[in-house]
Scaffold this motif. Structure first.
Motif, PDB file in Angstrom:
ATOM      1  N   MET A  66       0.837  -1.095   0.078  1.00 25.73           N
ATOM      2  CA  MET A  66       0.099  -0.166   0.146  1.00 25.73           C
ATOM      3  C   MET A  66       0.772   1.286  -0.117  1.00 25.73           C
ATOM      4  O   MET A  66       1.735   1.208   0.850  1.00 25.73           O
TER       5      MET A  66
ATOM      6  N   THR B   5       1.862   4.950   0.878  1.00 30.34           N
ATOM      7  CA  THR B   5       1.447   5.782   1.855  1.00 30.34           C
ATOM      8  C   THR B   5       2.006   7.348   1.646  1.00 30.34           C
ATOM      9  O   THR B   5       3.177   7.204   1.002  1.00 30.34           O
TER      10      THR B   5
ATOM     11  N   ARG C 101      -0.651   8.223   6.175  1.00 28.53           N
ATOM     12  CA  ARG C 101      -1.704   8.211   5.544  1.00 28.53           C
ATOM     13  C   ARG C 101      -1.931   7.340   4.264  1.00 28.53           C
ATOM     14  O   ARG C 101      -0.770   7.417   3.441  1.00 28.53           O
ATOM     15  N   ARG C 102      -2.871   6.607   4.036  1.00 26.20           N
ATOM     16  CA  ARG C 102      -2.825   5.795   2.807  1.00 26.20           C
ATOM     17  C   ARG C 102      -3.204   6.859   1.455  1.00 26.20           C
ATOM     18  O   ARG C 102      -3.763   7.771   1.723  1.00 26.20           O
ATOM     19  N   GLU C 103      -2.730   6.383   0.226  1.00 27.42           N
ATOM     20  CA  GLU C 103      -3.054   7.029  -0.961  1.00 27.42           C
ATOM     21  C   GLU C 103      -4.720   6.862  -1.096  1.00 27.42           C
ATOM     22  O   GLU C 103      -5.081   5.519  -0.735  1.00 27.42           O
TER      23      GLU C 103
ATOM     24  N   ASP D  97      -6.628  -0.339  12.065  1.00 21.85           N
ATOM     25  CA  ASP D  97      -6.561   0.388  10.826  1.00 21.85           C
ATOM     26  C   ASP D  97      -6.802  -0.978   9.884  1.00 21.85           C
ATOM     27  O   ASP D  97      -6.107  -1.567   9.633  1.00 21.85           O
TER      28      ASP D  97
ATOM     29  N   HIS E 248      -6.726  -0.879   6.494  1.00 20.29           N
ATOM     30  CA  HIS E 248      -5.970  -0.540   5.536  1.00 20.29           C
ATOM     31  C   HIS E 248      -4.248  -0.588   5.704  1.00 20.29           C
ATOM     32  O   HIS E 248      -3.787  -1.367   4.922  1.00 20.29           O
ATOM     33  N   LEU E 249      -3.943   0.146   6.759  1.00 20.77           N
ATOM     34  CA  LEU E 249      -2.398  -0.038   6.838  1.00 20.77           C
ATOM     35  C   LEU E 249      -2.378  -0.630   8.357  1.00 20.77           C
ATOM     36  O   LEU E 249      -3.345  -1.132   9.088  1.00 20.77           O
TER      37      LEU E 249
END
Ligand code: NAP
Ligand code: ZN
Length: 351
Positions: free
Chosen positions: A1, A3, A25-27, A122, A124-125
């Motif tokens: 991912m 970031t 923070r994720r894209e 989280d 996503h991350l």
């Protein structure tokens, strides 16, 4: 991912000060909205969690769940927001979306547990979610709120927690004209409770421990203000209330407020102090009183609350602070010295 690193403020443990740190923070994915944060309210829950008073904090902890900002990027499937729009984020950023509670629009009670804006795993991350004491946040469109045009953005931020947390129970228990409603504690939640209960048409009585807040209580919309340390004044109101909302952040005697309820009246607890609150059985048994609780509100109801506040010209009374004053703000919350919500001007993060 993929970031990106962004600037934030957070704590490393229960006794450390809130201090600068960088977070990932994720894209934005196809359904995500990336928001540059302009303002973030300071909720007493931020303090409880920064200091691990609920015994579940994952460190580092970046608090903040009263977020207003500007959309800077959107994923390919996002349809409700475009860059340049104003947007808001409250206490949740995700939920399972399929359980009975999510389908009923009460995502805060998601049976798989909602993803809270901070201090949740989280999805996503790896690690935990990070909140609004930061320059940017990336959130799924379904959890991003629209701010009605014309609202003061800094004073709107506290509606995302203090506003919805008081609006939701006032609506659920159908507070309105002809009812006598008590609001206990004039802090961030309490002052929104006074404003919203008044706008709903109830007769509003504020209970405060701070005699210095009497004039403000009346100005904010209470019909009467009672200093709860005054036993005679409390006695006059005994067994006369349809509904009482308790927004006190610290240990206190709940029985005093249960005693205010008339037959079938309800006291709803919003405050979440660290220790249990003892209830004397006879304060519930006679005369058939209800003791309840409530947590924030669902996403659709949060949007409804924002529209309600816009229509009634309601925002929070705030003190705007630079992020560098956050520890001082926490100290003042503990001294009941808040008039009535601190809001961080996130431009200060760049200085
Ligand atoms: P706040 O701004 O610090 O206000 C709390 C108020 O409680 C104070 O201003 C004070 O009002 C009163 N108070 C404080 N200490 C007291 C004491 N020892 N005895 C009696 N009254 C006292 O806090 P907030 O941000 O409004 O949050 C209030 C509580 O709600 C916190 O525990 C927070 O974590 C919780 N909360 C719950 C939800 C939910 O979904 N249920 C959501 C957000 C927050 P007076 O000076 O008028 O007495
Ligand atoms: Zn809050």
């Amino acid at each position: 991912m993929i970031t990106k690193q962004v600037r934030a403020y957070g704590t490393q443990n229960a006794t450390a000060a809130v201090a600068p740190l960088d977070i990932a923070r994720r894209e934005p994915g196809p359904q995500d909205v990336e928001i540059e944060i302009l303002y973030c309210g300071v909720c007493h829950s931020d303090l409880h969690q920064a200091r691990n008073e609920w015994h579940n904090t994952i460190y580092p902890c970046v608090p903040g769940h009263e977020i207003v900002g500007r959309v800077i990027r959107t994923g390919a499937s996002v349809s409700k927001f475009k860059p340049g729009d104003t947007a808001a984020v409250g206490c949740m950023v995700d939920s399972c979306g399929t359980c009975e509670h999510c389908r009923a629009g009460v995502e805060q009670f998601c049976l798989s547990f909602p993803t809270f804006t901070y201090n949740s795993p989280d999805k996503h991350l790896s690690g935990q979610t990070f909140g609004g004491y930061s320059s940017h946040i990336v959130v799924a469109e379904a959890f991003v709120l629209r701010v009605p045009p014309g609202m003061d953005l800094a004073a709107t931020a506290p509606l995302l927690c203090a506003g919805i947390t008081t609006y939701s129970p006032l609506r659920h228990w159908k507070v309105g004209p002809g009812q006598k409603v008590g609001i206990v504690g004039l802090g961030g939640l309490g002052h929104m409770g006074v404003k919203i209960a008044r706008a709903l048409g109830a007769h509003v009585v504020l209970f405060t421990t701070s005699p210095s807040k009497i004039a403000d209580g009346l100005r904010l919309g209470a019909h009467e203000v009672v200093v709860s340390k005054d036993a005679d004044a409390m006695k006059k109101h005994q067994s006369s209330f349809h509904f009482v909302l308790d927004a006190v952040s610290a240990q206190h005697d709940i029985n005093m407020y249960l005693n205010l309820l008339k037959l079938d009246g309800t006291l709803t607890l919003l405050g979440a102090p660290e220790q249990p609150l003892p209830v004397a059985a006879f304060n519930l048994i006679l005369p058939r009183r209800n003791f309840a609780g409530s947590a924030i509100g669902g996403i659709a109801e949060t949007q409804e609350m924002l529209e309600f506040c816009a229509a009634h010209n309601l925002v929070s009374d705030i003190e705007l602070i630079p992020i560098q004053k956050i520890n001082e703000a926490y100290d003042r919350l503990l001294k009941q010295d808040v008039r009535y919500r601190f809001v961080i001007d996130m431009a200060s993060l760049k200085s």
